[in-house]
Design a protein around this motif. Structure first.
Motif, PDB file in Angstrom:
ATOM      1  N   TYR A 283       0.838  -1.194   0.000  1.00  0.00           N
ATOM      2  CA  TYR A 283       0.000   0.000   0.000  1.00  0.00           C
ATOM      3  C   TYR A 283       0.874   1.245   0.000  1.00  0.00           C
ATOM      4  O   TYR A 283       1.863   1.313   0.727  1.00  0.00           O
ATOM      5  CB  TYR A 283      -0.929   0.025   1.219  1.00  0.00           C
ATOM      6  N   LEU A 284       0.502   2.200  -0.838  1.00  0.00           N
ATOM      7  CA  LEU A 284       1.172   3.491  -0.876  1.00  0.00           C
ATOM      8  C   LEU A 284       0.130   4.587  -0.740  1.00  0.00           C
ATOM      9  O   LEU A 284      -0.977   4.459  -1.270  1.00  0.00           O
ATOM     10  CB  LEU A 284       1.895   3.693  -2.212  1.00  0.00           C
ATOM     11  N   THR A 285       0.506   5.653  -0.048  1.00  0.00           N
ATOM     12  CA  THR A 285      -0.385   6.806  -0.025  1.00  0.00           C
ATOM     13  C   THR A 285      -0.410   7.387  -1.432  1.00  0.00           C
ATOM     14  O   THR A 285       0.557   7.252  -2.194  1.00  0.00           O
ATOM     15  CB  THR A 285       0.101   7.866   0.984  1.00  0.00           C
ATOM     16  N   LEU A 286      -1.514   8.019  -1.767  1.00  0.00           N
ATOM     17  CA  LEU A 286      -1.721   8.485  -3.131  1.00  0.00           C
ATOM     18  C   LEU A 286      -0.634   9.470  -3.581  1.00  0.00           C
ATOM     19  O   LEU A 286      -0.254   9.478  -4.751  1.00  0.00           O
ATOM     20  CB  LEU A 286      -3.107   9.107  -3.276  1.00  0.00           C
ATOM     21  N   ASN A 287      -0.085  10.256  -2.656  1.00  0.00           N
ATOM     22  CA  ASN A 287       0.955  11.219  -3.051  1.00  0.00           C
ATOM     23  C   ASN A 287       2.281  10.538  -3.417  1.00  0.00           C
ATOM     24  O   ASN A 287       3.151  11.164  -4.008  1.00  0.00           O
ATOM     25  CB  ASN A 287       1.168  12.289  -1.972  1.00  0.00           C
ATOM     26  N   LYS A 288       2.442   9.249  -3.082  1.00  0.00           N
ATOM     27  CA  LYS A 288       3.654   8.510  -3.453  1.00  0.00           C
ATOM     28  C   LYS A 288       3.459   7.654  -4.696  1.00  0.00           C
ATOM     29  O   LYS A 288       4.421   7.102  -5.221  1.00  0.00           O
ATOM     30  CB  LYS A 288       4.102   7.629  -2.287  1.00  0.00           C
ATOM     31  N   VAL A 289       2.224   7.551  -5.167  1.00  0.00           N
ATOM     32  CA  VAL A 289       1.933   6.768  -6.370  1.00  0.00           C
ATOM     33  C   VAL A 289       2.249   7.630  -7.585  1.00  0.00           C
ATOM     34  O   VAL A 289       1.911   8.810  -7.629  1.00  0.00           O
ATOM     35  CB  VAL A 289       0.455   6.319  -6.387  1.00  0.00           C
ATOM     36  N   THR A 290       2.914   7.038  -8.576  1.00  0.00           N
ATOM     37  CA  THR A 290       3.251   7.771  -9.792  1.00  0.00           C
ATOM     38  C   THR A 290       2.616   7.099 -11.006  1.00  0.00           C
ATOM     39  O   THR A 290       2.268   5.908 -10.957  1.00  0.00           O
ATOM     40  CB  THR A 290       4.776   7.845  -9.999  1.00  0.00           C
ATOM     41  N   ALA A 291       2.482   7.859 -12.065  1.00  0.00           N
ATOM     42  CA  ALA A 291       1.932   7.325 -13.306  1.00  0.00           C
ATOM     43  C   ALA A 291       2.789   6.153 -13.775  1.00  0.00           C
ATOM     44  O   ALA A 291       4.010   6.171 -13.644  1.00  0.00           O
ATOM     45  CB  ALA A 291       1.897   8.414 -14.371  1.00  0.00           C
ATOM     46  N   GLY A 292       2.141   5.124 -14.263  1.00  0.00           N
ATOM     47  CA  GLY A 292       2.840   3.937 -14.732  1.00  0.00           C
ATOM     48  C   GLY A 292       2.835   2.799 -13.731  1.00  0.00           C
ATOM     49  O   GLY A 292       3.069   1.645 -14.103  1.00  0.00           O
ATOM     50  N   MET A 293       2.586   3.095 -12.453  1.00  0.00           N
ATOM     51  CA  MET A 293       2.501   2.026 -11.456  1.00  0.00           C
ATOM     52  C   MET A 293       1.259   1.191 -11.749  1.00  0.00           C
ATOM     53  O   MET A 293       0.291   1.674 -12.329  1.00  0.00           O
ATOM     54  CB  MET A 293       2.464   2.590 -10.041  1.00  0.00           C
ATOM     55  N   ILE A 294       1.301  -0.068 -11.323  1.00  0.00           N
ATOM     56  CA  ILE A 294       0.231  -1.017 -11.609  1.00  0.00           C
ATOM     57  C   ILE A 294      -0.584  -1.276 -10.349  1.00  0.00           C
ATOM     58  O   ILE A 294      -0.039  -1.587  -9.290  1.00  0.00           O
ATOM     59  CB  ILE A 294       0.800  -2.359 -12.125  1.00  0.00           C
ATOM     60  N   LEU A 295      -1.902  -1.182 -10.492  1.00  0.00           N
ATOM     61  CA  LEU A 295      -2.827  -1.441  -9.391  1.00  0.00           C
ATOM     62  C   LEU A 295      -2.842  -2.939  -9.094  1.00  0.00           C
ATOM     63  O   LEU A 295      -3.073  -3.755  -9.988  1.00  0.00           O
ATOM     64  CB  LEU A 295      -4.222  -0.947  -9.798  1.00  0.00           C
ATOM     65  N   ALA A 296      -2.575  -3.332  -7.852  1.00  0.00           N
ATOM     66  CA  ALA A 296      -2.482  -4.744  -7.487  1.00  0.00           C
ATOM     67  C   ALA A 296      -3.842  -5.354  -7.157  1.00  0.00           C
ATOM     68  O   ALA A 296      -4.054  -6.545  -7.373  1.00  0.00           O
ATOM     69  CB  ALA A 296      -1.541  -4.924  -6.296  1.00  0.00           C
ATOM     70  N   ASP A 297      -4.762  -4.575  -6.638  1.00  0.00           N
ATOM     71  CA  ASP A 297      -6.101  -5.054  -6.285  1.00  0.00           C
ATOM     72  C   ASP A 297      -7.130  -4.175  -6.975  1.00  0.00           C
ATOM     73  O   ASP A 297      -6.846  -3.027  -7.325  1.00  0.00           O
ATOM     74  CB  ASP A 297      -6.337  -4.967  -4.774  1.00  0.00           C
TER      75      ASP A 297
ATOM     76  N   LEU B 131     -12.432  -0.410  -5.396  1.00  0.00           N
ATOM     77  CA  LEU B 131     -13.882  -0.485  -5.280  1.00  0.00           C
ATOM     78  C   LEU B 131     -14.451   0.804  -4.718  1.00  0.00           C
ATOM     79  O   LEU B 131     -13.803   1.496  -3.930  1.00  0.00           O
ATOM     80  CB  LEU B 131     -14.278  -1.646  -4.358  1.00  0.00           C
ATOM     81  N   ASP B 132     -15.702   1.102  -5.099  1.00  0.00           N
ATOM     82  CA  ASP B 132     -16.386   2.234  -4.483  1.00  0.00           C
ATOM     83  C   ASP B 132     -17.033   1.765  -3.192  1.00  0.00           C
ATOM     84  O   ASP B 132     -16.874   0.611  -2.785  1.00  0.00           O
ATOM     85  CB  ASP B 132     -17.387   2.880  -5.454  1.00  0.00           C
ATOM     86  N   LYS B 133     -17.782   2.633  -2.518  1.00  0.00           N
ATOM     87  CA  LYS B 133     -18.378   2.313  -1.218  1.00  0.00           C
ATOM     88  C   LYS B 133     -19.389   1.179  -1.298  1.00  0.00           C
ATOM     89  O   LYS B 133     -19.623   0.472  -0.320  1.00  0.00           O
ATOM     90  CB  LYS B 133     -19.043   3.555  -0.630  1.00  0.00           C
ATOM     91  N   VAL B 134     -19.986   0.978  -2.469  1.00  0.00           N
ATOM     92  CA  VAL B 134     -21.001  -0.068  -2.656  1.00  0.00           C
ATOM     93  C   VAL B 134     -20.370  -1.394  -3.084  1.00  0.00           C
ATOM     94  O   VAL B 134     -20.985  -2.440  -2.986  1.00  0.00           O
ATOM     95  CB  VAL B 134     -22.047   0.396  -3.709  1.00  0.00           C
ATOM     96  N   GLY B 135     -19.123  -1.344  -3.530  1.00  0.00           N
ATOM     97  CA  GLY B 135     -18.444  -2.556  -3.959  1.00  0.00           C
ATOM     98  C   GLY B 135     -18.293  -2.682  -5.463  1.00  0.00           C
ATOM     99  O   GLY B 135     -17.839  -3.705  -5.956  1.00  0.00           O
ATOM    100  N   HIS B 136     -18.688  -1.664  -6.204  1.00  0.00           N
ATOM    101  CA  HIS B 136     -18.498  -1.671  -7.648  1.00  0.00           C
ATOM    102  C   HIS B 136     -17.031  -1.409  -7.975  1.00  0.00           C
ATOM    103  O   HIS B 136     -16.380  -0.601  -7.315  1.00  0.00           O
ATOM    104  CB  HIS B 136     -19.367  -0.604  -8.331  1.00  0.00           C
ATOM    105  N   ILE B 137     -16.541  -2.073  -9.011  1.00  0.00           N
ATOM    106  CA  ILE B 137     -15.143  -1.898  -9.410  1.00  0.00           C
ATOM    107  C   ILE B 137     -14.985  -0.586 -10.165  1.00  0.00           C
ATOM    108  O   ILE B 137     -15.611  -0.372 -11.201  1.00  0.00           O
ATOM    109  CB  ILE B 137     -14.675  -3.082 -10.283  1.00  0.00           C
ATOM    110  N   LEU B 138     -14.147   0.289  -9.607  1.00  0.00           N
ATOM    111  CA  LEU B 138     -13.823   1.547 -10.278  1.00  0.00           C
ATOM    112  C   LEU B 138     -12.654   1.347 -11.239  1.00  0.00           C
ATOM    113  O   LEU B 138     -12.678   1.823 -12.372  1.00  0.00           O
ATOM    114  CB  LEU B 138     -13.476   2.626  -9.257  1.00  0.00           C
ATOM    115  N   LEU B 139     -11.617   0.665 -10.770  1.00  0.00           N
ATOM    116  CA  LEU B 139     -10.458   0.321 -11.593  1.00  0.00           C
ATOM    117  C   LEU B 139     -10.083  -1.126 -11.278  1.00  0.00           C
ATOM    118  O   LEU B 139      -9.902  -1.472 -10.107  1.00  0.00           O
ATOM    119  CB  LEU B 139      -9.269   1.232 -11.296  1.00  0.00           C
TER     120      LEU B 139
END
Length: 106
Positions: free
Chosen positions: A7-21, A24-32
């Motif tokens: 886990y990284l805080t959003l300010n440490k995430v850079t473009a090109g990194m890959i989402l591992a999980d 989800l939104d609050k209801v459980g729908h997949i956003l990415l």
């Protein structure tokens, strides 16, 4: 979260990194979905929507310590199977275990 993510805080995430999980939104729908390569636009949008951290795939390059530990495990497997060098079922089992220890299992 898998062994190859963190886990990284959003300010440490850079473009090109890959989402591992999946994100989800609050209801459980997949956003990415997991495996998405993050872009600058995505990161700005996530910031605007209050996302504070993401589970990111870790660098797959093993450290020297990890390589040494992996080699020790392989040598141990070879030692354990030394009495059965040519027996087909045992060879197959040894190959599966060695593949798993080398990090080939997902």
């Amino acid at each position: 979260m898998s062994k190859h993510s963190h886990y990284l805080t959003l300010n440490k995430v850079t473009a090109g990194m890959i989402l591992a999980d999946d994100l989800l939104d609050k209801v459980g729908h997949i956003l990415l979905p997991a495996g998405t390569a993050l872009s600058e636009n995505m990161l700005r949008s996530l910031t605007a929507h209050g996302v504070s951290q993401l589970c990111i795939e870790a660098d797959a390059t093993p450290t020297p310590e990890e390589l040494k530990e992996r080699q020790m495990k392989i040598e141990r497997i070879q030692l354990l199977f030394r009495k059965y060098p040519a027996e087909q079922p045992v060879c197959l089992l040894q190959q599966y275990i060695q593949h798993y220890r080398e990090g080939g299992a997902s």
